[in-house]
Write an enzyme that holds these catalytic residues in place. Sequence first.
Site, mmCIF file in Angstrom:
data_model
loop_
_atom_site.group_PDB
_atom_site.id
_atom_site.type_symbol
_atom_site.label_atom_id
_atom_site.label_comp_id
_atom_site.label_asym_id
_atom_site.label_seq_id
_atom_site.Cartn_x
_atom_site.Cartn_y
_atom_site.Cartn_z
ATOM 1 N N TYR A 187 15.750 30.840 8.332
ATOM 2 C CA TYR A 187 14.547 31.531 8.796
ATOM 3 C C TYR A 187 14.528 31.645 10.314
ATOM 4 O O TYR A 187 14.908 30.703 11.012
ATOM 5 C CB TYR A 187 13.299 30.771 8.353
ATOM 6 C CG TYR A 187 12.982 30.899 6.891
ATOM 7 C CD1 TYR A 187 12.712 32.141 6.315
ATOM 8 C CD2 TYR A 187 12.939 29.766 6.078
ATOM 9 C CE1 TYR A 187 12.418 32.250 4.965
ATOM 10 C CE2 TYR A 187 12.628 29.868 4.731
ATOM 11 C CZ TYR A 187 12.370 31.115 4.187
ATOM 12 O OH TYR A 187 12.067 31.223 2.858
ATOM 13 N N LYS A 232 0.842 -1.203 0.000
ATOM 14 C CA LYS A 232 0.000 0.000 0.000
ATOM 15 C C LYS A 232 0.877 1.253 0.000
ATOM 16 O O LYS A 232 2.085 1.172 0.275
ATOM 17 C CB LYS A 232 -0.912 -0.024 1.235
ATOM 18 C CG LYS A 232 -0.159 -0.026 2.561
ATOM 19 C CD LYS A 232 -1.074 -0.408 3.726
ATOM 20 C CE LYS A 232 -0.318 -0.380 5.043
ATOM 21 N NZ LYS A 232 -1.109 -0.952 6.150
ATOM 22 N N MET A 290 11.735 25.006 2.620
ATOM 23 C CA MET A 290 10.965 24.179 1.681
ATOM 24 C C MET A 290 11.879 23.352 0.781
ATOM 25 O O MET A 290 11.626 22.173 0.524
ATOM 26 C CB MET A 290 10.059 25.073 0.819
ATOM 27 C CG MET A 290 9.134 24.268 -0.084
ATOM 28 S SD MET A 290 8.173 25.296 -1.183
ATOM 29 C CE MET A 290 7.045 26.076 -0.037
ATOM 30 N N ARG A 345 -11.072 -0.339 14.507
ATOM 31 C CA ARG A 345 -10.835 0.515 13.346
ATOM 32 C C ARG A 345 -11.649 -0.021 12.181
ATOM 33 O O ARG A 345 -12.540 0.637 11.674
ATOM 34 C CB ARG A 345 -9.326 0.489 13.056
ATOM 35 C CG ARG A 345 -8.825 1.580 12.209
ATOM 36 C CD ARG A 345 -7.311 1.547 12.061
ATOM 37 N NE ARG A 345 -6.835 0.329 11.396
ATOM 38 C CZ ARG A 345 -5.591 0.160 10.946
ATOM 39 N NH1 ARG A 345 -4.689 1.123 11.105
ATOM 40 N NH2 ARG A 345 -5.229 -0.968 10.352
#
Length: 387
Positions: free
Chosen positions: A274, A54, A327, A152
Amino acid sequence: MTIANSASSNSQSHSDSVAAEATALLTIDLGALRSNYKQLRERAAPAECAAVVKANAYGIGLEPAVSALLREGCQTFFVATLGEARRLRAVNRQAAVYVLDGLFPDTAKLFAALDIRPVLNSLDEIEEWSRFCASQEAALKAAIHFDTGMNRLGLGGDQVEILCAKQVLLRSFELKLVMSHLACGDTPESPKNAEQLDRFNHLRQKFDGVPSSFANSAGIFLGADYHFDMVRAGIALYGGHAVLDQAGFMEPVVKLEGRIAQIREPRPGETVGYGAGYSFGRPSRVATVAIGYADGFFRVLGASDNKRGATAYIGEYPAPLVGRVSMDLITIDVTDIPKNLATRGAFVELIGPHVTIDDLAAQAQTISYEILTSLGGRYQRAYIGAD
Ligand SMILES: *Cc1c(COP(=O)(O)O)cnc(C)c1O
């Protein structure tokens, strides 16, 4: 073109096929994946070892992972969604494929068209699958999931009783597997494991002759009582530690390297990044590396306000992160690293021989699963060890 590279040891991962423009390189060792599969299969034998692929095979790439596992003899796969199952079917038409998220309304015909097996997680799903099978006059294959303590997905004990009272439902499709899932498999001393095992044994006895599956990767390590007919290996295939505190067992599959964009020499008292939260106490050398939180390199891995960040490596030399993760960029302290190694264009190890996915996960206060499934789409990917 070839990337000329002196800083990082493994020349195999920087082959001619890797474009010179690579700024971050994710190397996926399919040989290690196969070797991990073999090891888990031997540990689980005589149970069958299915592979859980998955979430794009935990981020490493569903198609190459499935191809490699098929070559190792894997015959059964679990995915989370029908979309993932469809991708798998494009690689292989024979393998048994189960969809863990189950049967969503009005999707039965899609499962049937692709010969995909839903893991039926509730009475509603079982009724819908049964109705569909009746309409097709075909007893199609499916699994049933029991809830033994996860709360679940799956049928609880009461619902299993109701189901057993409706034999006509059970006769309308081909029940290939009954399964359940451990909540605390990574913690062998948890009493919850034996509790769930008892519940599973109690429920599965009502389905005489139907194969059973209970263990994920961690469950494989809990011993033969947990193996039943089929185990479902996920994280351990991809090199993660299935069981807490159990060190260095699986082979690492993923290696991540970022490339140095430039070297700077801040003076004492200057800051980096930053927020200016990190300042230098000595004349330093800093490498700016082209990888950031947009690549899945979590922001929490940065260093500021006296909090230590993660550690990268150049060759054998540690290079701690300084300043925040941006980023697209991180900054690492290379003051103590030979100048000829920390150069513009050199590769820096972020996951590899010195930093496992579990190490990085611990630094980021998460688990290796999240490290892997967050691996960014911007990396140049190189697959090695395919044959
Ligand atoms: C994801 C998943 C697995 C695989 O778990 P790992 O801990 O990665 O081995 C097995 N079974 C189910 C139901 C799952 O959701």
